[in-house]
Scaffold this motif. Structure first.
Motif, PDB file in Angstrom:
ATOM      1  N   GLY A 195      -2.643   1.717   6.833  1.00 22.72           N
ATOM      2  CA  GLY A 195      -3.421   0.659   6.209  1.00 22.72           C
ATOM      3  C   GLY A 195      -3.536   0.817   4.713  1.00 22.72           C
ATOM      4  O   GLY A 195      -3.596   1.936   4.180  1.00 22.72           O
ATOM      5  N   ASP A 196      -3.571  -0.300   4.008  1.00 24.02           N
ATOM      6  CA  ASP A 196      -3.579  -0.272   2.549  1.00 24.02           C
ATOM      7  C   ASP A 196      -4.810   0.393   1.969  1.00 24.02           C
ATOM      8  O   ASP A 196      -4.761   0.950   0.867  1.00 24.02           O
ATOM      9  CB  ASP A 196      -3.502  -1.711   2.007  1.00 24.02           C
ATOM     10  N   ASP A 197      -5.936   0.343   2.670  1.00 22.16           N
ATOM     11  CA  ASP A 197      -7.171   0.901   2.126  1.00 22.16           C
ATOM     12  C   ASP A 197      -7.220   2.421   2.204  1.00 22.16           C
ATOM     13  O   ASP A 197      -8.087   3.046   1.571  1.00 22.16           O
ATOM     14  CB  ASP A 197      -8.382   0.307   2.838  1.00 22.16           C
ATOM     15  N   VAL A 198      -6.318   3.049   2.936  1.00 25.50           N
ATOM     16  CA  VAL A 198      -6.311   4.507   3.046  1.00 25.50           C
ATOM     17  C   VAL A 198      -5.000   5.108   2.542  1.00 25.50           C
ATOM     18  O   VAL A 198      -4.723   6.283   2.770  1.00 25.50           O
ATOM     19  CB  VAL A 198      -6.589   4.960   4.497  1.00 25.50           C
ATOM     20  N   VAL A 199      -4.193   4.313   1.862  1.00 28.81           N
ATOM     21  CA  VAL A 199      -2.944   4.777   1.257  1.00 28.81           C
ATOM     22  C   VAL A 199      -2.928   4.334  -0.201  1.00 28.81           C
ATOM     23  O   VAL A 199      -3.191   3.167  -0.505  1.00 28.81           O
ATOM     24  CB  VAL A 199      -1.706   4.219   1.992  1.00 28.81           C
ATOM     25  N   ASP A 200      -2.626   5.265  -1.100  1.00 28.61           N
ATOM     26  CA  ASP A 200      -2.572   4.956  -2.529  1.00 28.61           C
ATOM     27  C   ASP A 200      -1.149   4.858  -3.056  1.00 28.61           C
ATOM     28  O   ASP A 200      -0.881   4.087  -3.977  1.00 28.61           O
ATOM     29  CB  ASP A 200      -3.330   6.035  -3.318  1.00 28.61           C
ATOM     30  N   ILE A 201      -0.238   5.648  -2.498  1.00 29.98           N
ATOM     31  CA  ILE A 201       1.157   5.695  -2.929  1.00 29.98           C
ATOM     32  C   ILE A 201       2.028   5.675  -1.678  1.00 29.98           C
ATOM     33  O   ILE A 201       1.667   6.259  -0.659  1.00 29.98           O
ATOM     34  CB  ILE A 201       1.441   6.979  -3.743  1.00 29.98           C
ATOM     35  N   ILE A 202       3.168   4.994  -1.753  1.00 27.66           N
ATOM     36  CA  ILE A 202       4.098   4.964  -0.625  1.00 27.66           C
ATOM     37  C   ILE A 202       5.333   5.765  -1.018  1.00 27.66           C
ATOM     38  O   ILE A 202       6.162   5.326  -1.809  1.00 27.66           O
ATOM     39  CB  ILE A 202       4.439   3.522  -0.233  1.00 27.66           C
TER      40      ILE A 202
ATOM     41  N   ALA B 106      12.069 -15.162   2.661  1.00 32.84           N
ATOM     42  CA  ALA B 106      11.343 -15.413   1.420  1.00 32.84           C
ATOM     43  C   ALA B 106       9.845 -15.310   1.677  1.00 32.84           C
ATOM     44  O   ALA B 106       9.365 -15.621   2.766  1.00 32.84           O
ATOM     45  CB  ALA B 106      11.700 -16.796   0.884  1.00 32.84           C
ATOM     46  N   PRO B 107       9.054 -14.922   0.687  1.00 34.78           N
ATOM     47  CA  PRO B 107       9.527 -14.447  -0.618  1.00 34.78           C
ATOM     48  C   PRO B 107       9.749 -12.938  -0.611  1.00 34.78           C
ATOM     49  O   PRO B 107       9.064 -12.220   0.096  1.00 34.78           O
ATOM     50  CB  PRO B 107       8.376 -14.812  -1.542  1.00 34.78           C
ATOM     51  N   ARG B 108      10.713 -12.495  -1.405  1.00 34.34           N
ATOM     52  CA  ARG B 108      10.940 -11.062  -1.571  1.00 34.34           C
ATOM     53  C   ARG B 108      10.329 -10.636  -2.898  1.00 34.34           C
ATOM     54  O   ARG B 108      10.524 -11.299  -3.921  1.00 34.34           O
ATOM     55  CB  ARG B 108      12.428 -10.742  -1.529  1.00 34.34           C
TER      56      ARG B 108
ATOM     57  N   ALA C 261       5.756  -2.928  -3.002  1.00 35.97           N
ATOM     58  CA  ALA C 261       5.462  -4.005  -3.947  1.00 35.97           C
ATOM     59  C   ALA C 261       4.583  -5.078  -3.319  1.00 35.97           C
ATOM     60  O   ALA C 261       3.700  -5.642  -3.976  1.00 35.97           O
ATOM     61  CB  ALA C 261       6.760  -4.617  -4.464  1.00 35.97           C
ATOM     62  N   LYS C 262       4.804  -5.380  -2.052  1.00 31.21           N
ATOM     63  CA  LYS C 262       3.980  -6.373  -1.369  1.00 31.21           C
ATOM     64  C   LYS C 262       2.518  -5.947  -1.307  1.00 31.21           C
ATOM     65  O   LYS C 262       1.629  -6.791  -1.173  1.00 31.21           O
ATOM     66  CB  LYS C 262       4.504  -6.616   0.046  1.00 31.21           C
ATOM     67  N   ARG C 263       2.278  -4.652  -1.391  1.00 30.76           N
ATOM     68  CA  ARG C 263       0.927  -4.115  -1.297  1.00 30.76           C
ATOM     69  C   ARG C 263       0.364  -3.698  -2.651  1.00 30.76           C
ATOM     70  O   ARG C 263      -0.725  -3.145  -2.726  1.00 30.76           O
ATOM     71  CB  ARG C 263       0.932  -2.918  -0.332  1.00 30.76           C
ATOM     72  N   GLY C 264       1.125  -3.945  -3.719  1.00 26.19           N
ATOM     73  CA  GLY C 264       0.668  -3.594  -5.054  1.00 26.19           C
ATOM     74  C   GLY C 264       0.568  -2.100  -5.280  1.00 26.19           C
ATOM     75  O   GLY C 264      -0.280  -1.636  -6.042  1.00 26.19           O
TER      76      GLY C 264
ATOM     77  N   ASP D  32       3.971  -3.205  11.321  1.00 30.21           N
ATOM     78  CA  ASP D  32       4.885  -2.497  12.193  1.00 30.21           C
ATOM     79  C   ASP D  32       6.335  -2.899  11.981  1.00 30.21           C
ATOM     80  O   ASP D  32       7.229  -2.387  12.630  1.00 30.21           O
ATOM     81  CB  ASP D  32       4.530  -2.757  13.665  1.00 30.21           C
ATOM     82  N   THR D  33       6.571  -3.824  11.083  1.00 32.74           N
ATOM     83  CA  THR D  33       7.945  -4.248  10.852  1.00 32.74           C
ATOM     84  C   THR D  33       8.182  -4.469   9.373  1.00 32.74           C
ATOM     85  O   THR D  33       7.266  -4.752   8.616  1.00 32.74           O
ATOM     86  CB  THR D  33       8.258  -5.574  11.581  1.00 32.74           C
ATOM     87  N   VAL D  34       9.415  -4.300   8.958  1.00 32.65           N
ATOM     88  CA  VAL D  34       9.836  -4.683   7.620  1.00 32.65           C
ATOM     89  C   VAL D  34      10.416  -6.083   7.711  1.00 32.65           C
ATOM     90  O   VAL D  34      11.207  -6.376   8.595  1.00 32.65           O
ATOM     91  CB  VAL D  34      10.895  -3.709   7.071  1.00 32.65           C
ATOM     92  N   GLN D  35       9.997  -6.957   6.804  1.00 34.98           N
ATOM     93  CA  GLN D  35      10.485  -8.330   6.838  1.00 34.98           C
ATOM     94  C   GLN D  35      12.001  -8.355   6.695  1.00 34.98           C
ATOM     95  O   GLN D  35      12.563  -7.650   5.847  1.00 34.98           O
ATOM     96  CB  GLN D  35       9.844  -9.128   5.697  1.00 34.98           C
TER      97      GLN D  35
END
Length: 367
Positions: free
Chosen positions: A238-245, A47-49, A276-279, A39-42
């Motif tokens: 959620g990462d498991d139901v999203v392939d591209i952002i 760190a780390p970015r 990038a954090k989610r690959g 729910d938030t952007v760091q």
């Protein structure tokens, strides 16, 4: 060729005339996968970015040139204008006036799918409304009620029919921008009225569509750039139901600079770091000019941004006031876009999931 493809499409419809919703489709998975959502952007400087810069490279690209099948030849014409550029991405939308629109017109789905199958390097990107009427100016309370109905499974069958049609017609590897621009207020398929319900409903739709044998769909989470009506991170399902952002990025507001579009909260930099954090790769399903007139600097910077980040694809919105080929209002921007994209070969094999239609090789293309 058109008649031959329509005969094929009619035969393929036999695969989708009887559909049932898979048993056990969850409506409350959001709680089980809360750890996958953010729910938030760091904050910047924490760190780390993640590393987000890439060596300059060609990106699969295309343009939105119209939704119906009769617009497909415009892709070839625009590619000729760009001195033979390889426009690998076809982008279209389903209308959202009623649920029959979301299920997909057989002719439109069939012919767009055939365009994709004519070249293995191509990709079809399809905007799919989550609720109808999608542009009905519904109040937040009505949207919240529709989201609740969706989470009870009332709309599952429509998405199951769409998925089965796409697979049958050869579009089983389509990229789906489900509920695009959900962080704004333009569409009924929006998140702000009930973010938790919206995320659960996205998860439900993805589960239903992935249940269809033969599919290799990729789901693109595609907000507008910036804060808009709600931080788009609050809508991330959620990462498991999203392939591209993804991110729709227009030259707005008036007086804005590209550097501001990068650094603003929930802007371009936050997007690429979040991905990038989610690959995951990023995309730009809609981009173009808007509030600052003929702005070649925006075009130059936007193309450079996409070529120096992990971009799955980009499609410019090519009508006035946004575009460069069909719109004559932006001559300087058009010249820059043509210079940058002329002769682009794209990527020879940009898609990570190989796919072929269940009925064998594609018929000869007519467009």
């Amino acid at each position: 060729m058109r008649l031959a493809r329509l005969t094929l499409a009619a035969a393929a419809l036999l695969l989708v005339t009887t559909v049932t919703v898979p048993s056990g489709t969850p409506s409350d998975q959001a709680e089980r996968h809360a750890a996958l959502s953010s729910d938030t952007v760091q904050p910047r400087g924490a760190a780390p970015r993640p590393a987000v810069q890439r060596t300059r490279h060609e990106t699969p690209f295309g343009a939105f040139v119209g939704s119906w099948d009769n617009y497909i030849p415009n892709i070839r014409r625009m590619a000729q204008w760009l001195n033979g550029a390889n426009m690998q991405v076809g982008h279209t939308y389903l209308a959202g006036n009623g649920w029959a629109d979301v299920e997909g017109d057989p002719v439109v789905l069939g012919l767009w799918s055939q365009w994709r199958l004519a070249d293995p390097s191509r990709k079809l990107v399809l905007g799919v409304p989550m609720l109808v009427p999608n542009e009905g100016n519904l109040p937040d309370g009505e949207v919240a009620k529709l989201l609740a109905r969706g989470n009870r499974g009332e709309f599952d069958l429509h998405f199951l029919k769409l998925a089965r049609k796409l697979v049958a017609f050869g579009g089983g590897d389509t990229v789906l921008t489900l509920g695009w621009e959900m962080n704004g207020i333009t569409y009924s398929s929006r998140c702000r009225p009930d973010p938790a319900a919206w995320k659960a409903y996205w998860r439900r739709i993805v589960t239903v569509m992935r249940s269809v044998p033969g599919q290799h769909f990729r789901f693109d989470f595609d907000p507008t750039r910036g804060l808009d009506a709600i931080p788009w991170t609050r809508c991330y399902p959620g990462d498991d139901v999203v392939d591209i952002i993804g991110m729709d990025s227009y030259d707005q507001p008036a007086g804005g600079t590209f550097d501001e579009y990068v650094s603003e909260p929930y802007g371009l930099q936050d997007q690429v770091e979040f991905a990038a954090k989610r690959g995951k790769q990023v995309s730009y399903p809609e981009w173009g000019l808007f509030d600052n007139g003929d702005n070649p600097e925006f075009v130059r910077r936007m193309v450079d941004w996409m070529r120096t980040h992990d971009t799955a694809y980009q499609t410019v919105t090519d009508y006035c006031p946004h575009g460069f080929w069909e719109c004559d209002r932006n001559p300087r921007s058009s010249a820059v876009f043509k210079q940058l994209m002329s002769g682009s070969k794209g990527e020879p094999s940009p898609w990570s999931v190989p796919w072929s239609p269940p009925w064998g090789s594609a018929p000869a293309p007519g467009h």
